[in-house]
Each structure stands twice: as C-alpha cells, then as structure tokens.
Design a protein around this motif. Structure first.
Motif, mmCIF file in Angstrom:
data_model
loop_
_atom_site.group_PDB
_atom_site.id
_atom_site.type_symbol
_atom_site.label_atom_id
_atom_site.label_comp_id
_atom_site.label_asym_id
_atom_site.label_seq_id
_atom_site.Cartn_x
_atom_site.Cartn_y
_atom_site.Cartn_z
ATOM 1 N N GLN A 224 1.017 -1.459 0.069
ATOM 2 C CA GLN A 224 0.184 0.428 0.003
ATOM 3 C C GLN A 224 1.066 1.144 -0.013
ATOM 4 N N VAL A 225 2.010 1.276 0.178
ATOM 5 C CA VAL A 225 2.917 2.388 0.059
ATOM 6 C C VAL A 225 3.034 2.154 -1.558
ATOM 7 N N PRO A 226 3.212 3.671 -2.089
ATOM 8 C CA PRO A 226 3.762 3.355 -3.438
ATOM 9 C C PRO A 226 4.725 3.204 -3.636
ATOM 10 N N LYS A 227 5.952 2.184 -4.639
ATOM 11 C CA LYS A 227 6.187 1.852 -4.973
ATOM 12 C C LYS A 227 7.830 3.202 -5.275
ATOM 13 N N ASP A 228 7.329 4.363 -5.826
ATOM 14 C CA ASP A 228 8.228 5.205 -6.144
ATOM 15 C C ASP A 228 8.421 5.627 -4.468
ATOM 16 N N PHE A 229 8.167 5.415 -3.827
ATOM 17 C CA PHE A 229 8.505 6.304 -2.597
ATOM 18 C C PHE A 229 10.147 4.774 -1.651
ATOM 19 N N ARG A 230 8.396 3.984 -2.128
ATOM 20 C CA ARG A 230 9.990 2.137 -1.163
ATOM 21 C C ARG A 230 10.847 2.111 -2.128
ATOM 22 N N ASP A 231 10.954 2.521 -3.284
ATOM 23 C CA ASP A 231 12.623 2.603 -4.449
ATOM 24 C C ASP A 231 13.320 4.123 -3.723
ATOM 25 N N ARG A 232 12.926 4.818 -4.109
ATOM 26 C CA ARG A 232 13.670 5.958 -3.343
ATOM 27 C C ARG A 232 14.265 5.509 -0.871
ATOM 28 N N HIS A 233 14.075 5.205 -1.159
ATOM 29 C CA HIS A 233 14.538 4.345 0.448
ATOM 30 C C HIS A 233 14.984 3.053 0.654
ATOM 31 N N THR A 234 15.999 2.949 1.791
ATOM 32 C CA THR A 234 16.717 1.709 1.237
ATOM 33 C C THR A 234 15.295 0.520 1.949
ATOM 34 N N ARG A 235 16.268 -0.612 1.828
ATOM 35 C CA ARG A 235 15.426 -1.661 1.874
ATOM 36 C C ARG A 235 15.486 -1.691 3.407
ATOM 37 N N LYS A 236 16.270 -1.713 3.905
ATOM 38 C CA LYS A 236 16.310 -1.925 5.195
ATOM 39 C C LYS A 236 14.805 -1.268 6.570
#
Length: 288
Positions: free
Chosen positions: A23-35
């Motif tokens: 539910q978190v936008p993919k571009d937001f996830r991609d900009r942040h670290t995996r951790k």
C-alpha cells in the motif's frame, strides 16, 4: 489553529484493519533503503493508520545514498557536530561548522588535528574564533581527549551490535556536553541504529501525545500493563496537549520494536502542524 497531522488523517483510516508494504507507493519505497522498508512494513502491521503520515514526505535519513565509512573520524565529526549545534539555531550551527572547516582545508578536523591545536594558545583561539562559546570549547576538548585516549575502545564500542545502552553510558560518562539525548541522536545519525527512542525529547513527547489523544483504548491497555509509573520531566506552558508519563510513552514505543527509531521520526512528524517545517527540520537533523 490547524490540527496536528495525525488527527487530519485518522478519520480516513480509523476503519482500517490491515495493511502491508504494497500500500506504500512503489516510488516512495524505491527511494528509501530496504531496511527502512522492513521498518515501515512492521510499523504498519502494528498500526495501519500511520500510513498517510509515513508517505506524506520522504525521510531524508533513510533515503538510498552512498553510506559514509564508519571510521573513527566519522564518529568524531558526528559527535563534535552535535556539540556545535546545541542550544542554537540550525543556521548558526551550520555557520560555525563552516568556519571551523575553513581552517582545515574545508574538511571537518579530526580529533588528532584538534588535539594538536588545543595544546597551543593560538590554536585554541583559532577554534574559539569560529563562534564557539567558552563552554563549547571545553566540551569539544573533552570529546577530543576521549578520542585521543580511547581510540581502540571506541572502535570496539561503535562496531558492536545490541550495545546501544553501553554506548550511551560511555559517552555521557566520559564526554562533557554529551547527555542522553545527544548520545541517542548519535546512535541514529552516526551509527544508523534502528531501535532508538529518546523519551526525554519534547517534540517526541508532543507527537506521542497527539498519537494517543484519540486512542483511549490503547491508553487504557498501556496503563494496565505498566509496572511502575515514571513521571515525565518535560514541562510546557500552553497546556494545550497532555504530557503522558515516560513509562506509558516507552510502552507505546515498545509495540513497534525493533524499529523505534523510525517511530521516533513519525512521532516528530505528528508533533508538527506544518509539512514544510517538518521537512526542513528532518533535513537539518540529518545534515548536522
């Protein structure tokens, strides 16, 4: 007066029962670290209503970027910067730091360089002339002496795992001007620890208050599970928000372990009524 951000969005998400990282936008996830992605996934499983405040803005500290080498010089610079920025505005702190770096080829001086300068009246005056108060010069010298005399211990200490409490104890006991809050912030910005929570922080206390204010069932649950009341030392004059006891705030945070650092940033967001101020404060915090 504009309501805090958590109240703005709670009505929309009060009926939520579950959520996940999708539910978190993919571009937001991609900009942040995996951790960080793991952290917010865990946090949203505990409380889905936090989704909107999480994705409102990027979290500068957790963006994908080249990581600084974890060297003694890096640790010294982070702690020295914390001392320089105490009790002054962000702009003033950046100005002092820039003037100090100008004396060292525009790089932050190492503990070896400052130790050498502290041995000479002219060197001490050069440090003081960058805008440091006499007290901060004393604090900086205390930090420098600690690094000069304990380099091997520092390397062991800062390369360890699950030793946050030990690090806070060593820093606060051995360095003038480094208290619990500064030590905990070093764990976050210097060592990248994910389970830090500074219950003594005013903004965090206000954010937690805003978070709990419309969750009476959670407050009741936390109150029933408390072992002993621990009163907060935080004071405020306007009395427009409730100060919860430290043990209740800690119990609230513990629900989100082992990612209390990220929760701390979320609570700081919940303490602000201005998205622009929130973004500026987070950026300044990371760049100290």
């Amino acid at each position: 007066m504009k309501r805090p951000l958590d109240n703005e969005y709670d009505n929309e998400y009060d009926n939520s029962r579950s959520t996940d990282l999708e539910q978190v936008p993919k571009d937001f996830r991609d900009r942040h670290t995996r951790k960080f992605g793991e952290a917010i996934s865990h946090i949203l499983k505990v409380d889905p209503t936090l989704l909107h405040i999480i994705v409102k803005q990027d979290f500068p500290l957790f963006l994908e970027k080249e990581q600084e080498p974890q060297t003694v010089a890096h640790h010294y610079a982070k702690l020295a910067s914390a001392i320089l920025s105490q009790q002054i505005s962000g702009a003033a702190a950046r100005s002092i730091k820039a003037r100090l770096m100008k004396n060292y080829n525009d790089e932050f001086p190492t503990h070896l360089q400052l130790h050498e300068d502290f041995q000479q009246p002219s060197g001490r005056e050069r440090i003081r002339s960058c805008g440091l108060s006499a007290r901060k010069v004393t604090y900086l010298e205390s930090l420098t002496d600690y690094f000069i005399n304990n380099e091997e211990e520092i390397e062991r200490l800062f390369s360890g795992e699950d030793n946050d409490d030990e690090i806070v104890q060593k820093l606060t006991e051995n360095i003038k001007g480094i208290g619990p809050w500064s030590a905990k912030m070093f764990l976050v910005t210097g060592l990248g620890r994910y389970n830090v929570f500074a219950v003594e922080d005013l903004g965090l206390a206000r954010g937690c208050s805003n978070y709990l204010s419309n969750k009476p069932e959670l407050v009741e649950k936390l109150t029933k599970s408390r072992v002993a009341a621990k009163r907060s030392k935080i004071k405020h004059k306007k009395l427009n928000w409730k100060i919860y006891d430290d043990d209740l705030v800690e119990l609230c945070a513990e629900r989100f372990a082992p990612y209390k650092t990220v929760l701390m940033f979320i609570f700081w967001r919940l303490s602000s009524t201005s998205v622009e101020a929130m973004e500026k404060n987070e950026t300044n915090f990371v760049n100290k």
